[in-house]
Scaffold this motif. Structure first.
Motif, short mmCIF file in Angstrom:
data_model
loop_
_atom_site.label_atom_id
_atom_site.label_comp_id
_atom_site.label_asym_id
_atom_site.label_seq_id
_atom_site.Cartn_x
_atom_site.Cartn_y
_atom_site.Cartn_z
N GLU A 109 0.68 -1.54 0.17
CA GLU A 109 0.05 0.08 -0.25
C GLU A 109 0.58 1.56 0.04
OE1 GLU A 109 -2.46 -0.29 2.97
OE2 GLU A 109 -4.16 -1.62 1.82
N ALA A 110 1.74 1.23 0.90
CA ALA A 110 2.51 2.48 1.37
C ALA A 110 3.80 2.49 0.04
CB ALA A 110 3.91 2.21 2.27
N ILE A 111 4.24 1.85 -1.43
CA ILE A 111 4.65 1.43 -2.50
C ILE A 111 3.46 2.14 -3.48
CG2 ILE A 111 5.15 0.13 -4.63
CD1 ILE A 111 6.66 -1.96 -2.30
N GLY A 112 1.85 1.85 -3.78
CA GLY A 112 1.18 3.25 -4.52
C GLY A 112 0.89 3.96 -4.41
N ASP A 113 0.68 4.19 -2.85
CA ASP A 113 1.31 5.62 -2.41
C ASP A 113 2.06 6.52 -2.96
OD1 ASP A 113 -1.82 4.21 -2.18
OD2 ASP A 113 -1.12 4.18 0.60
N ASN A 114 3.07 6.36 -3.13
CA ASN A 114 4.66 6.64 -2.96
C ASN A 114 5.11 6.16 -3.74
OD1 ASN A 114 3.29 8.97 -1.00
ND2 ASN A 114 3.51 7.14 0.41
N PRO A 115 4.70 5.84 -4.92
CA PRO A 115 5.69 5.22 -6.02
C PRO A 115 7.42 5.92 -5.98
CG PRO A 115 4.00 5.80 -7.18
CD PRO A 115 3.77 6.46 -5.61
N GLY A 116 7.13 6.83 -6.03
CA GLY A 116 8.49 8.05 -6.60
C GLY A 116 9.48 7.38 -5.42
N THR A 117 8.89 7.96 -3.65
CA THR A 117 10.16 7.70 -2.66
C THR A 117 10.37 5.73 -2.23
OG1 THR A 117 7.99 8.95 -1.54
CG2 THR A 117 10.16 7.79 -0.40
N ALA A 118 9.15 5.18 -3.12
CA ALA A 118 9.40 3.08 -3.13
C ALA A 118 11.07 3.44 -3.88
CB ALA A 118 8.05 3.00 -3.12
N ALA A 119 10.62 4.00 -5.52
CA ALA A 119 11.62 4.25 -6.38
C ALA A 119 12.85 4.17 -5.70
CB ALA A 119 11.21 4.42 -7.76
N ALA A 120 13.08 5.58 -4.74
CA ALA A 120 14.20 6.02 -4.52
C ALA A 120 14.63 5.69 -3.02
CB ALA A 120 13.92 8.02 -4.28
N VAL A 121 13.85 4.84 -2.43
CA VAL A 121 14.48 4.04 -1.38
C VAL A 121 14.72 3.04 -2.10
CG1 VAL A 121 14.00 2.31 0.54
CG2 VAL A 121 12.36 5.13 0.64
#
Length: 146
Positions: A109-121
């Motif tokens: 859910e966190a990746i779905g809500d914040n795809p940019g942040t997930a990609a950066a992390v």
């Protein structure tokens, strides 16, 4: 008179022969009685021995029965303990699987809500792993040159 003496001697001789035969007959009877007593004693000994062996066999059978019951009780206890351990492991594994599913759902859910942040992390973690790998390789390579 001579004749009556001869007759008396004949009677005495006959009596002595009779006594002699009677004595040998009595000896024979005594020997038979002794043999019979010995045979009866042997028979009694055989009966006593057989009775002792039968008593020991009965005692062994009883002991085997007690051992069998004891083993059955112990096997039952071990089976119950194993079943309890299996149920405990099963419930803990089910709880762990439920927790992992919940955390995976939260992460997705966190990746779905914040795809940019997930990609950066994730890219930062990949770059960090790459740098750690290069550093470890350099340290290991320089150590082997010495």
């Amino acid at each position: 008179m001579e004749r009556s003496m001869e007759h008396s001697r004949g009677t005495i001789d006959a009596a002595q022969r009779f006594l002699s035969q009677s004595r040998s007959g009595l000896h024979a009877v005594a020997a038979c009685v002794d043999r019979g007593t010995k045979i009866m004693a042997d028979a009694n000994l055989a009966q006593d021995t057989r009775a002792n062996i039968e008593a020991q066999i009965i005692e062994l059978r009883n002991e085997m029965g007690r051992l069998s019951k004891s083993l059955q009780a112990r096997a039952s206890d071990v089976a119950e303990d194993a079943e309890d351990a299996f149920e405990t492991v099963k419930s803990r594994a089910a709880g762990a699987a439920k927790t992992v599913r919940r955390q995976a759902h939260v992460v997705s859910e966190a990746i779905g809500d914040n795809p940019g942040t997930a990609a950066a992390v994730l890219s930062s973690a990949g770059v960090m792993g790459l740098l750690v790998g290069f550093a470890a390789g350099y340290i290991l390579a320089s150590g082997s040159r010495r």
